[in-house]
Design a protein around this motif. Structure first.
Motif, PDB file in Angstrom:
ATOM      1  N   LYS A 202      -4.377  89.669  38.022  1.00 46.16           N
ATOM      2  CA  LYS A 202      -3.187  90.056  37.263  1.00 46.16           C
ATOM      3  C   LYS A 202      -2.476  88.856  36.660  1.00 46.16           C
ATOM      4  O   LYS A 202      -1.634  89.012  35.777  1.00 46.16           O
ATOM      5  CB  LYS A 202      -2.231  90.849  38.153  1.00 46.16           C
ATOM      6  CG  LYS A 202      -1.440  90.043  39.158  1.00 46.16           C
ATOM      7  CD  LYS A 202      -0.502  90.959  39.939  1.00 46.16           C
ATOM      8  CE  LYS A 202       0.393  90.180  40.892  1.00 46.16           C
ATOM      9  NZ  LYS A 202       1.285  91.064  41.644  1.00 46.16           N
TER      10      LYS A 202
ATOM     11  N   ASP B  38      -6.133 100.448  25.493  1.00 46.39           N
ATOM     12  CA  ASP B  38      -4.812 100.606  24.880  1.00 46.39           C
ATOM     13  C   ASP B  38      -4.788  99.913  23.519  1.00 46.39           C
ATOM     14  O   ASP B  38      -4.746  98.689  23.435  1.00 46.39           O
ATOM     15  CB  ASP B  38      -3.749 100.009  25.802  1.00 46.39           C
ATOM     16  CG  ASP B  38      -2.339 100.294  25.322  1.00 46.39           C
ATOM     17  OD1 ASP B  38      -2.175 100.755  24.177  1.00 46.39           O
ATOM     18  OD2 ASP B  38      -1.395 100.036  26.086  1.00 46.39           O
TER      19      ASP B  38
ATOM     20  N   ARG C 168      -6.061  98.109  35.385  1.00 45.88           N
ATOM     21  CA  ARG C 168      -5.891  99.532  35.705  1.00 45.88           C
ATOM     22  C   ARG C 168      -7.109 100.082  36.434  1.00 45.88           C
ATOM     23  O   ARG C 168      -6.981 100.864  37.385  1.00 45.88           O
ATOM     24  CB  ARG C 168      -5.611 100.321  34.425  1.00 45.88           C
ATOM     25  CG  ARG C 168      -4.223 100.038  33.842  1.00 45.88           C
ATOM     26  CD  ARG C 168      -3.932 100.866  32.609  1.00 45.88           C
ATOM     27  NE  ARG C 168      -4.594 100.355  31.417  1.00 45.88           N
ATOM     28  CZ  ARG C 168      -5.466 101.016  30.690  1.00 45.88           C
ATOM     29  NH1 ARG C 168      -5.845 102.239  31.047  1.00 45.88           N
ATOM     30  NH2 ARG C 168      -5.998 100.491  29.608  1.00 45.88           N
TER      31      ARG C 168
ATOM     32  N   ASP D 187      -6.169  94.355  30.311  1.00 47.75           N
ATOM     33  CA  ASP D 187      -5.296  95.446  30.715  1.00 47.75           C
ATOM     34  C   ASP D 187      -6.110  96.576  31.350  1.00 47.75           C
ATOM     35  O   ASP D 187      -5.732  97.127  32.395  1.00 47.75           O
ATOM     36  CB  ASP D 187      -4.531  95.963  29.494  1.00 47.75           C
ATOM     37  CG  ASP D 187      -3.733  97.215  29.786  1.00 47.75           C
ATOM     38  OD1 ASP D 187      -2.727  97.125  30.519  1.00 47.75           O
ATOM     39  OD2 ASP D 187      -4.117  98.291  29.287  1.00 47.75           O
TER      40      ASP D 187
ATOM     41  N   ARG E  74       4.327  94.639  31.951  1.00 45.76           N
ATOM     42  CA  ARG E  74       3.954  95.927  32.548  1.00 45.76           C
ATOM     43  C   ARG E  74       3.742  95.788  34.048  1.00 45.76           C
ATOM     44  O   ARG E  74       4.152  96.639  34.838  1.00 45.76           O
ATOM     45  CB  ARG E  74       2.693  96.469  31.899  1.00 45.76           C
ATOM     46  CG  ARG E  74       2.866  96.916  30.460  1.00 45.76           C
ATOM     47  CD  ARG E  74       1.547  97.394  29.881  1.00 45.76           C
ATOM     48  NE  ARG E  74       1.689  97.830  28.502  1.00 45.76           N
ATOM     49  CZ  ARG E  74       0.709  98.311  27.761  1.00 45.76           C
ATOM     50  NH1 ARG E  74      -0.510  98.432  28.282  1.00 45.76           N
ATOM     51  NH2 ARG E  74       0.915  98.674  26.507  1.00 45.76           N
TER      52      ARG E  74
ATOM     53  N   ASN F 221      -6.520  91.504  24.311  1.00 46.74           N
ATOM     54  CA  ASN F 221      -6.402  91.569  25.770  1.00 46.74           C
ATOM     55  C   ASN F 221      -6.416  93.000  26.300  1.00 46.74           C
ATOM     56  O   ASN F 221      -6.057  93.229  27.449  1.00 46.74           O
ATOM     57  CB  ASN F 221      -5.130  90.861  26.255  1.00 46.74           C
ATOM     58  CG  ASN F 221      -5.300  89.367  26.348  1.00 46.74           C
ATOM     59  OD1 ASN F 221      -6.383  88.869  26.645  1.00 46.74           O
ATOM     60  ND2 ASN F 221      -4.234  88.626  26.083  1.00 46.74           N
ATOM     61  N   GLU F 222      -6.838  93.956  25.471  1.00 47.88           N
ATOM     62  CA  GLU F 222      -6.932  95.326  25.952  1.00 47.88           C
ATOM     63  C   GLU F 222      -7.960  95.450  27.065  1.00 47.88           C
ATOM     64  O   GLU F 222      -7.864  96.323  27.930  1.00 47.88           O
ATOM     65  CB  GLU F 222      -7.272  96.282  24.805  1.00 47.88           C
ATOM     66  CG  GLU F 222      -8.695  96.220  24.299  1.00 47.88           C
ATOM     67  CD  GLU F 222      -8.986  95.023  23.418  1.00 47.88           C
ATOM     68  OE1 GLU F 222     -10.173  94.777  23.146  1.00 47.88           O
ATOM     69  OE2 GLU F 222      -8.036  94.334  22.999  1.00 47.88           O
TER      70      GLU F 222
ATOM     71  N   SER G 186       0.089  89.796  23.471  1.00 47.54           N
ATOM     72  CA  SER G 186      -0.421  90.872  24.312  1.00 47.54           C
ATOM     73  C   SER G 186      -0.411  90.478  25.786  1.00 47.54           C
ATOM     74  O   SER G 186      -0.194  91.321  26.656  1.00 47.54           O
ATOM     75  CB  SER G 186      -1.835  91.267  23.874  1.00 47.54           C
ATOM     76  OG  SER G 186      -2.729  90.180  23.963  1.00 47.54           O
ATOM     77  N   SER G 187      -0.617  89.188  26.071  1.00 45.75           N
ATOM     78  CA  SER G 187      -0.554  88.716  27.460  1.00 45.75           C
ATOM     79  C   SER G 187       0.834  88.937  28.046  1.00 45.75           C
ATOM     80  O   SER G 187       0.983  89.356  29.199  1.00 45.75           O
ATOM     81  CB  SER G 187      -0.913  87.230  27.538  1.00 45.75           C
ATOM     82  OG  SER G 187      -2.242  87.009  27.136  1.00 45.75           O
TER      83      SER G 187
ATOM     84  N   LEU H 106      -2.031  97.158  22.339  1.00 47.44           N
ATOM     85  CA  LEU H 106      -2.115  95.732  22.664  1.00 47.44           C
ATOM     86  C   LEU H 106      -2.791  94.943  21.542  1.00 47.44           C
ATOM     87  O   LEU H 106      -2.372  93.847  21.213  1.00 47.44           O
ATOM     88  CB  LEU H 106      -2.876  95.533  23.973  1.00 47.44           C
ATOM     89  CG  LEU H 106      -2.164  96.031  25.227  1.00 47.44           C
ATOM     90  CD1 LEU H 106      -3.101  95.981  26.425  1.00 47.44           C
ATOM     91  CD2 LEU H 106      -0.907  95.210  25.498  1.00 47.44           C
TER      92      LEU H 106
ATOM     93  N   ILE I  36       1.288  92.628  28.867  1.00 49.95           N
ATOM     94  CA  ILE I  36       0.606  93.031  30.097  1.00 49.95           C
ATOM     95  C   ILE I  36       1.373  92.562  31.330  1.00 49.95           C
ATOM     96  O   ILE I  36       1.568  93.318  32.290  1.00 49.95           O
ATOM     97  CB  ILE I  36      -0.832  92.480  30.113  1.00 49.95           C
ATOM     98  CG1 ILE I  36      -1.668  93.152  29.022  1.00 49.95           C
ATOM     99  CG2 ILE I  36      -1.483  92.692  31.484  1.00 49.95           C
ATOM    100  CD1 ILE I  36      -3.019  92.534  28.830  1.00 49.95           C
TER     101      ILE I  36
END
Length: 228
Positions: A145, A168, A182, A178, A225, A174-175, A218-219, A171, A222
């Motif tokens: 993570k 996703d 998950r 992510d 999140r 980096n999808e 995008s990092s 984003l 994430i």
């Protein structure tokens, strides 16, 4: 065991045949593993793309889907809803699978029912540089993570998890990281020795600079999140 390979494509007809060939020439007959390959044309109107795929359509394992342009992530999610394999490999249209990789992934999934994804080292070509990228054997969620330790290209994931955790598109970059975060909440990951694929990165310097900024953005999304 049935393996699915998803190949989204857009405006790369000259590289696509080699990519498809690398999938359908996996040693499935020697292992008893079955195979399906879904090529998704993401709104490419170049007739050369249809011509590049046409020689493979006599193979019942190969499916060719055409959809309006929506981007690579949307094309992958579209195909994910259609694949029927026990596990799925995502392959870019300018990359190639290494011989025996699908069989190795299939053996791992059969041996470990709680296994969610597998990955391996891969070979990278960027402009005029070529080198082997050594993947991490670390599957600890607390480490993953903070930094992406698992490669996505060529990696294999159980199809049911890929459907539960679609990529996703918000984003943009980096999808894959992510998704991995998950997916790992559903089970374990495993590093396998050897090479999974050959990867080619194309693009000029300006695109690389813009891409680096998008990756940073995008990092942050994430990590926000995760924190929430």
């Amino acid at each position: 065991m049935l393996a699915s390979v998803i190949i989204p494509t857009f405006n790369r007809p000259e590289m696509l045949p080699r990519c498809i060939e690398s999938a359908i020439t996996q040693d499935a007959e020697d292992t008893g593993m079955e195979l399906e390959v879904l090529v998704v044309n993401d709104g490419d109107e170049n007739p050369a793309t249809d011509l590049a795929v046409k020689p493979f359509l006599d193979d019942p394992r190969v499916q060719y889907h055409k959809r309006p342009h929506g981007g690579q992530i949307a094309a992958v999610n579209y195909a994910t809803a259609k694949v029927t394999g026990h596990f799925t490999v995502l392959l870019n249209d300018d990359d190639t699978l290494c011989a025996g990789w699908l069989a190795a992934a299939g053996r791992a999934f059969e041996a470990k029912p709680d296994l969610i994804m597998v990955w391996a080292d891969y070979h990278v070509t960027w402009d005029h540089d070529s080198y082997k990228r050594v993947a991490s054997g670390q599957t600890d969620f607390e480490l993953t993570k903070h930094v992406q330790t698992i490669p996505s290209i060529g990696g294999a994931c159980r199809t049911e998890v890929l459907r539960k955790e679609p990529l996703d598109a918000v984003l943009g970059h980096n999808e894959d990281w992510d998704f991995q975060l998950r997916a790992l909440r559903h089970g374990q990951g495993l590093y396998l020795p050897g090479l999974s694929c050959f990867i080619i990165f194309l693009g000029d310097h300006q695109k690389s600079v813009k891409g680096a900024k998008d990756v940073w953005r995008s990092s942050r999304m994430i990590k926000d999140r995760i924190a929430s």
